[in-house]
Design a protein around this motif. Sequence first.
Motif, PDB file in Angstrom:
ATOM      1  N   ALA A  10       0.923  -1.221   0.081  1.00 31.99           N
ATOM      2  CA  ALA A  10      -0.073   0.074  -0.155  1.00 31.99           C
ATOM      3  C   ALA A  10       0.973   1.279  -0.129  1.00 31.99           C
ATOM      4  O   ALA A  10       0.468   2.294  -0.607  1.00 31.99           O
ATOM      5  N   GLY A  11       1.844   1.213   0.876  1.00 34.34           N
ATOM      6  CA  GLY A  11       2.930   2.612   0.720  1.00 34.34           C
ATOM      7  C   GLY A  11       3.373   2.552  -0.583  1.00 34.34           C
ATOM      8  O   GLY A  11       3.585   3.672  -0.926  1.00 34.34           O
ATOM      9  N   MET A  12       3.967   1.654  -1.249  1.00 39.39           N
ATOM     10  CA  MET A  12       4.835   1.873  -2.469  1.00 39.39           C
ATOM     11  C   MET A  12       3.448   2.335  -3.561  1.00 39.39           C
ATOM     12  O   MET A  12       4.090   2.986  -4.252  1.00 39.39           O
ATOM     13  N   ALA A  13       2.388   1.587  -3.526  1.00 39.04           N
ATOM     14  CA  ALA A  13       1.643   1.993  -4.487  1.00 39.04           C
ATOM     15  C   ALA A  13       0.969   3.329  -4.151  1.00 39.04           C
ATOM     16  O   ALA A  13       0.854   4.277  -5.250  1.00 39.04           O
ATOM     17  N   SER A  14       0.785   3.897  -3.207  1.00 40.33           N
ATOM     18  CA  SER A  14       0.230   5.391  -2.769  1.00 40.33           C
ATOM     19  C   SER A  14       1.419   6.294  -3.298  1.00 40.33           C
ATOM     20  O   SER A  14       1.268   7.381  -3.755  1.00 40.33           O
ATOM     21  N   ALA A  15       2.774   5.858  -3.022  1.00 39.48           N
ATOM     22  CA  ALA A  15       3.832   6.832  -3.236  1.00 39.48           C
ATOM     23  C   ALA A  15       3.955   6.928  -4.850  1.00 39.48           C
ATOM     24  O   ALA A  15       4.078   8.065  -5.054  1.00 39.48           O
ATOM     25  N   LEU A  53      -5.422   8.320  -1.435  1.00 42.46           N
ATOM     26  CA  LEU A  53      -4.347   9.337  -1.744  1.00 42.46           C
ATOM     27  C   LEU A  53      -4.691  10.422  -2.807  1.00 42.46           C
ATOM     28  O   LEU A  53      -4.731  11.601  -2.884  1.00 42.46           O
ATOM     29  N   ALA A  54      -5.406   9.676  -3.712  1.00 45.23           N
ATOM     30  CA  ALA A  54      -5.800  10.210  -5.120  1.00 45.23           C
ATOM     31  C   ALA A  54      -7.115  11.398  -4.702  1.00 45.23           C
ATOM     32  O   ALA A  54      -6.973  12.521  -5.090  1.00 45.23           O
ATOM     33  N   LEU A  67      -3.573  12.229 -11.110  1.00 41.34           N
ATOM     34  CA  LEU A  67      -2.206  12.377 -10.461  1.00 41.34           C
ATOM     35  C   LEU A  67      -2.268  11.765  -9.040  1.00 41.34           C
ATOM     36  O   LEU A  67      -2.446  12.175  -7.940  1.00 41.34           O
ATOM     37  N   ALA A  68      -2.183  10.335  -9.066  1.00 42.03           N
ATOM     38  CA  ALA A  68      -2.407   9.621  -7.694  1.00 42.03           C
ATOM     39  C   ALA A  68      -1.247   9.585  -6.902  1.00 42.03           C
ATOM     40  O   ALA A  68      -1.552   9.702  -5.842  1.00 42.03           O
ATOM     41  N   GLY A  69      -0.221   9.318  -7.299  1.00 41.54           N
ATOM     42  CA  GLY A  69       1.121   9.111  -6.602  1.00 41.54           C
ATOM     43  C   GLY A  69       1.507  10.473  -5.889  1.00 41.54           C
ATOM     44  O   GLY A  69       1.161  11.666  -6.277  1.00 41.54           O
ATOM     45  N   LEU A  70       2.257  10.387  -4.831  1.00 40.18           N
ATOM     46  CA  LEU A  70       2.988  11.572  -4.284  1.00 40.18           C
ATOM     47  C   LEU A  70       4.234  11.979  -5.156  1.00 40.18           C
ATOM     48  O   LEU A  70       4.646  12.821  -5.185  1.00 40.18           O
ATOM     49  N   LEU A  71       4.730  10.886  -5.804  1.00 46.42           N
ATOM     50  CA  LEU A  71       5.885  11.266  -6.818  1.00 46.42           C
ATOM     51  C   LEU A  71       5.666  11.197  -8.217  1.00 46.42           C
ATOM     52  O   LEU A  71       4.854  10.392  -8.548  1.00 46.42           O
TER      53      LEU A  71
END
Length: 186
Positions: A10-15, A53-54, A67-71
């Motif tokens: 989940a963390g990697m997916a949201s990042a 997050l999105a 633009l879903a990710g943080l990066l």
Amino acid sequence: REFICAGAGAGMASAFGAPVGGVLFALEEAASHWTPELIWRVFAAALCATFTLAFTKAGENAGDISLAGLLSFGTVQSVEDMKSKVVADDGNVSVSAVDAPVYWWEILFFALVGVGGGILGGIWNVVWNAIAAFRPKRPATKVVEVLLVSVLSSTAIFCLSYSFPQCRSNGSWTCRGGDDWGEWCG
């Protein structure tokens, strides 16, 4: 273990805004075994994290959830399209990392960097296995080894960044090639 695996995915997916990438990362790095149930659970956690997050970021992006990710690594668009979006009618420039175009030749460069990283990783593994026999065995000498590597790494990074700075302080911060950076470097 499954919760750790789901959290890592989940963390990697949201990042990065990539649920499938989060699942693959979790299965490769955090899972001690693979089962279909685990894959679906990690995928569900990655989807929930990415969409949460999105929707949270949608307020900052005028409701745009693409633009879903943080990066963000930019978008694939032509330079003309980018200029029409970035330059306003009054001539003001609104520069954003999201608006940065990705050119075709950059993808070739990224592939070369990936191949080079794979080759260097293989060389690292060979060297690591060769020096493993000479590494310290006692706890006290292991601590000394960690401290020595930390000090040498920190010194090298400090010296290199001090020798080749992007920005220099001469009373006010200025950047090398400041005209190319627009509002990011003033």
